[in-house]
Enzyme design. Structure first.
Site, PDB file in Angstrom:
ATOM      1  CG  ASP B 329       7.507   3.417 -10.155  1.00  0.00           C
ATOM      2  OD1 ASP B 329       7.950   2.401  -9.899  1.00  0.00           O
ATOM      3  OD2 ASP B 329       7.805   4.460 -10.374  1.00  0.00           O
ATOM      4  CE  LYS B 438       3.013   2.862  11.746  1.00  0.00           C
ATOM      5  NZ  LYS B 438       3.866   4.106  12.298  1.00  0.00           N
TER       6      LYS B 438
END
Lengths: 279, 903
Positions: B329, B438
């Site tokens: 990850d 946003k």
């Protein structure tokens, strides 16, 4: 191949969902569909009424597809009565849903499903309904073993179900791992496994191609039943179609029974096909 | 067609249920059809059978045969010590079985942790009445009532919702609550907003849903099944040990049979031949190998724990050293998970416009600053911090929110402005309501018709759009996560739906609010770039991986440009890596993916954890040894599938930790690389002590050859062989397991799958070089005592003859003395022991001390004499053997210098 299809209906939801597979197969093959309910002696009026309502619902639903349908209600032992109808009407294939007892009892010993599968003189598709949220399977998993009998009928059944739902077919083979005494298990890449694909599976794929069905596949070595369920779970297949087990009781005890294992652990609906079509 | 494509009526019709739910009778019937709604463990081999298996492999069977034959000999020819031998061999079988089982054993608790995520009770409608039932009794067609705080018991299709938001983190890994709707949806089933999945939790709102999958057929059951059923298979070391024991067993058995036949041909009696055959077989089997390997792995795991890598399965210690690919990850592992706004960009570059952007970031934000601490999603916290530090606090009254969802990739909040004093344009034109949006630029920019230039709104044109787009890409190329910000003034006359304005329901369903009203004709404020800086140790760790021939594949939810930029920054990729995005990944078939994965540099962007298992499976099918990191519940199957599943100790869920083989206590990628180094060292050390152990097989076997071929008394008894293999050799061998990594160990490619643990070079060095020197010593010791005691060739003393017992004791002592030199020789296969630091492994000296003490006990203590059939010997017998040890050490030093017989 299939001119007459019978689906056994009862008071349970899974028989109603099973009937949808039969309806769609009848629609795509142009076969006549028989909806059959056999009331057993000990059944209550409420149960009989529920089963009859189910037949009505299926009848109405199937009627919209324009197929020829006949509803039959009989009284007696379901296996014997369905057997009589199959002989009388020359049914090609019977659809029946499995019950809880088929999953819980080892080797289906003595269950209605097993008796139907053994005694009927036609092909039998035993359906286990596991997931009622996937009405039209998009991806069908076809586990195949190295030696396949009735290839033509199996391909026909698979192809027609796939055509009926517009599904893609994924062929899965789980061979025994290759090993040598001093080297232990030998790792083979997917391409190497592909080269070792048994002839019957290659033939199956060849036949499938004739029906113009989109298909893919792979071979993964391991314990057959476990590998099939892992494949079905990980790739989120919507339906599994596999052959009935040909292992004897003793062999099942000693070596396990992949069909039984998949039946117990399937993440999606499962059709166990026992083909008998010889013509 | 699936359940999410249907209308509410079709759902009820398909599942043969109604708005009033099922009747009790029907529910009972369905329960008998489909079974309980519960997570079941995939059927596995019981623990006792797994233990029993340790007694039935090839080597064990061979030893069983030897045991039975020993007991049979004792029965037919009592008094020849065969009973002791039989017991000793049976003990060896048990010891090996126990140690192998310890290596393989691992408590499976992942499913227990998964079960904790499911509710115990649930509210459903039965016969039209609300009823609380056990969650395990939920059946297909049940109408489930959901409200805030509830856990979802089964996969169900929503038929009614009121501001329902669920946390799908267990399934998707996304902690952001998702808005759920009940209308039919045409997209993918798994992403459908009208489905609630078992194991997820209702964060707010309420709803009704019809169950269509229960138990193991749910998506949660899918994770549970894969976590329980998927197995990584035998570790590389376990495979090697299987091969090694087969080779050893066959060599030992063949030697036994061969020399039995020779003895038979030269006319020895059946029973002396039989004792000989058993003896040579026992001599050639390194009984102490498996316990030593297990203990070496345990020591390796302790060293790793000190380096913040907690090992859960012993064999994983070595598997780490074999790793060829690490799938990692990004956030929190490669980066610090400390998101910060590093760039705020406005088209005009004006300070005022930038301030408007930051105010938008402040008000379109669900993070909070409470008691001096920021709380919330790291991205939102970064934006809030940047806004607070630049423009201070605002107290707006939020009246509505259209939450973020992964389809729209944006969120909007609506504020009532009059009471706040917040000014978007100027005091005169202050609006009553302002919406703030946003989100991803590709979602927000198309909704903008204006932009702020010098504090005033100006129309947006294609040239400006292109400029914004160019800046967006340029910021992403610098490794920034980029968000676009916009706002809209709402006319005072706008009528909010009742639920939107009510103080108790600030969060409303987007469809009711009419998101087209708030998310159209927006004024573009600018872009903000957020950076999650890489951990400082990571570039060095990546460099080490490259040198060690380990491929590192980054799997991230970030956009491809951002991911590629970070990867370049840390040195993971160079010019043109293969970047595969999540949607492209889903469309690819296995063959295409396999081709992409064979490329040198691969990055997966916009991926979710559920895809990891496919990546791992394909890599494993290609023969790679794969390590994968994960922290979420849905990472569990991939963690189980990988050769090494690595869970995050800080950010990881309990499910991920339980499903993993190793837990990173600091969540740091560099720790994985340290663990790989330890793993490689463990493998090298296992080879070192195998050389050490195997070398002593020759001085154990040669006395038997001499016994049969030279017709002399047996120079070493079987019980004395076991004293070496299971006694004196053990601690020095273990000390070899604690050797430090050799310089350059991380500069070699991972060992190949074809490379044997017990390879020809190792056996050649042990059997043809070190072993014969030891054999010469032990035979010299035997004859030295025998001849000095007046023995004549051809005489056959009885087993309790003192001279004979002293001679066998000298033979045993010779092995011990030469093994002391051997342990130094085996500390390295190529480098001089003096160059690696003669005293650098203190455990060696401890091991030798214990070895000598044991030998003194065997030689001089009456109990030792009784057990091992020994008798005290003089000091001179020790002294004459020392030159052999010195010779062995320097002969091996010479070998290392001229580099022959190097494993």
């Amino acid at each position: 191949m299939y001119k007459k299809i019978l689906t056994a209906v009862n008071e349970h939801l899974n028989s109603e969902v099973t009937a949808k597979y039969a309806v769609n197969l009848a629609r795509i093959t142009g076969a006549k569909l028989y909806l059959c309910f056999v009331a057993e002696q000990e059944m209550t009026a409420a149960t009989i009424s529920r089963a009859e309502e189910a037949i009505k619902r299926i009848f109405l639903e199937a009627g919209k597809t324009g197929i020829e349908i006949e509803a039959l209600t009989e009284t007696g032992d379901p296996v014997r009565k369905i057997g009589e109808i199959v002989r009388r009407e020359e049914i090609d294939i019977v659809f029946a849903s499995t019950r809880r007892e088929d999953i819980e009892r080892r080797f289906f010993a003595g269950t209605v499903a097993r008796r139907l599968s053994i005694n009927l003189p036609c092909s039998v598709a035993l359906v286990r309904i596991a997931h009622t949220g996937r009405m039209r399977p998009k991806e069908i998993l076809i586990p195949l073993k190295a030696r396949i009998d009735h290839i033509e009928e199996r391909v026909y059944f698979t192809a027609k179900i796939a055509q009926a739902f517009g599904s893609e077919v994924f062929i899965f083979h789980s061979p025994e791992a290759v090993s040598k005494f001093f080297h232990g298990e030998i790792h083979l890449t997917p391409i190497e496994w592909e080269e070792k694909l048994p002839k019957d599976i290659t033939d199956f794929v060849g036949h499938l191609r004739r029906y113009d069905i989109a298909h893919a596949g792979r071979s993964v070595p391991g314990s057959i039943g476990r590998m099939i369920t892992i494949e079905a779970f990980s790739k989120r297949h919507d339906l599994i179609i596999m052959g009935a087990s040909q292992r004897s009781m003793l062999s099942s005890i000693l070596r396990g029974n992949p069909v039984e294992e998949v039946l117990r652990n399937t993440p999606c609906d499962l059709i166990i096909l026992k083909p008998r079509y010889e013509g | 067609m699936k359940i999410h494509n249907l209308t509410r009526e079709e759902v009820l019709h398909t599942l043969v249920t109604s708005e009033n739910g099922l009747s009790e009778e029907e529910a009972e019937r369905r329960l008998s059809e489909f079974g309980f709604n519960e997570i079941k463990e995939a059927k596995k081999k019981p623990l006792y059978l797994r233990f029993f298996k340790q007694f039935t492999h090839f080597l064990a069977i061979l030893l069983w045969i030897a045991t039975v034959m020993s007991f049979l000999s004792e029965y037919l020819h009592p008094g020849e010590g065969m009973l002791t031998l039989g017991i000793a061999i049976a003990a060896v079988i048990f010891i090996n079985a126990i140690f192998t089982f310890i290596q393989e054993y691992r408590a499976e608790k992942a499913l227990e942790e998964l079960k904790k995520l499911l509710p115990f009770y649930v509210k459903v409608l039965r016969d039209g009445k609300e009823k609380e039932i056990y969650a395990r009794d939920v059946v297909h067609g049940d109408v489930i009532l959901l409200s805030e705080g509830d856990k979802v018991p089964a996969d169900a299709r929503l038929i009614e919702t009121s501001g329902l938001r669920v946390n799908n983190a267990p399934l998707t890994g996304e902690s952001e609550p998702m808005l759920r709707r009940h209308e039919a949806y045409e997209g993918e089933f798994i992403e459908s907003p009208n489905i609630v999945f078992a194991g997820t939790a209702v964060v707010s709102g309420s709803g009704r849903a019809v169950s269509f999958a229960t138990g193991m057929q749910t998506e949660f059951g899918r994770i549970a099944h894969l976590t329980g059923a998927v197995e990584a298979g035998l570790s590389p070391l376990q495979k090697e040990i299987v091969k090694a024991t087969r080779v050893i067993a066959v060599i030992a058995a063949m030697a036994g049979v061969f020399f039995f036949l020779i003895g038979f041909l030269i006319g020895r009696s059946f029973w002396s031949n039989f004792i000989f055959a058993i003896g040579i077989t026992v001599a050639l089997i390194p009984e102490g190998m498996l316990p030593t390997v297990t203990l070496a792995l345990a020591m390796g795991s302790q060293r790793m724990a000190k380096r913040k890598a907690l090992i859960k399965t012993l064999t994983s210690v070595e598997t780490l050293g074999s790793v060829t690919v690490i799938c990692t990850d990004k956030t929190g592992t490669i980066t610090q998970n400390k998101m910060a706004v590093t760039k705020v960009w406005a088209v005009d570059g004006a300070e005022k416009t930038r301030e408007s952007l930051l105010r938008t970031a402040y008000l379109c934000n669900n993070a909070r600053f409470i008691e001096g601490q920021y709380r919330g999603d790291p991205t939102e916290v970064a934006l809030l911090r940047a806004a607070r530090e630049t423009t201070g606090d605002f107290k707006g009254e939020r009246i509505a929110e259209i939450p973020f969802d992964s389809d729209r990739k944006m969120m909007t909040t609506v504020y009532k402005m009059q009471d706040t004093g917040f000014m978007i344009q100027d005091e005169k034109n202050r609006a009553s309501f302002v919406s703030f949006t946003k989100g991803a630029m590709e979602s927000v920019l198309p909704l903008c018709s204006h932009l702020l230039i010098d504090g005033k709104e100006a129309p947006m044109d294609e040239t400006i759009r292109k400029r914004i787009s160019d800046e967006y890409h340029s910021m992403m190329d610098k490794g920034l996560r980029v968000l676009a910000f916009a706002y809209k003034e709402i006319e005072e006359s706008y009528k909010f739906p009742p639920s939107a304005g009510s103080p108790e329901a600030k969060e409303v369903k987007s469809e009711k609010l009419g998101n087209s009203e708030f998310e159209s004709d927006l004024t573009f404020a600018g872009l903000a770039g957020l950076e999650d800086p890489p951990r400082p140790e990571v570039p060095e760790a990546i460099r080490k991986c490259h040198e060690a021939g380990i491929k590192v594949i980054m799997i991230t939810g970030d956009a491809s440009r951002t991911a590629a930029a970070i990867a370049k920054e840390i040195g993971l990729v160079k010019a043109n890596p293969v970047v595969i995005e999540g949607n492209e990944f889903i469309r690819m078939n296995d063959k295409e993916l396999r081709e992409k994965l064979s490329e040198k540099e691969v990055i997966f962007a916009r991926m979710t954890p559920k895809h990891k298992m496919r990546v791992v499976s394909i890599l494993k099918e290609e023969g790679e040894v794969v390590a994968v990191t994960g922290d979420g519940v849905n990472d569990a199957p991939a963690l189980k599938k990988a050769d090494i599943g690595i869970a995050m100790g800080i950010s990881g869920t309990d499910v991920a930790k339980e499903a993993s083989d190793m837990v990173l206590l600091d969540d740091n990628f560099a720790t994985i690389v340290n663990a790989v180094e330890e793993g490689r060292t463990v493998y090298e050390n296992i080879k070192k002590f195998l050389t050490y152990i195997f070398a002593s097989n020759i001085p154990e076997a040669v006395p038997y050859l001499a016994f049969i071929l030279l017709k002399i008394p047996l120079p070493l008894t079987i019980i004395q062989i076991l004293a070496v293999d299971l006694g004196t050799d053990m601690l020095p061998a273990l000390a070899l397991g604690a050797e430090k990594p050799m310089p350059g160990i991380m500069k070699q490619p991972p060992r190949k799958l074809q490379e044997r643990l017990l390879n020809f070079s190792l056996m050649r060095r042990a059997y043809l070089f070190l072993g014969p020197i030891e054999a010469a010593a032990c035979m010299f010791g035997f004859f030295y005592v025998m001849f000095n005691g007046g023995w004549r060739w051809g005489e056959m003393p009885s087993p309790d003859n003192i001279l004979y017992m002293q001679a066998t004791t000298a033979c045993l002592t010779a092995i011990i003395i030469t093994q002391i030199a051997n342990v130094f020789a085996c500390r390295s296969s190529r480098e001089s022991v003096f160059s690696i630091g003669f005293f650098s492994n203190r455990l060696i000296f401890l091991g030798i001390a214990v070895e000598l003490l044991l030998q003194l006990f065997i030689v001089y203590h009456p109990w030792g004499n009784k057990i091992f059939g020994t008798y005290p010997i003089s000091l001179s017998a020790w002294l004459v053997l020392i030159p052999f040890a010195v010779f062995l050490l320097f002969a091996d030093e010479a070998r290392k210098r001229i580099r022959i017989f190097s494993p």
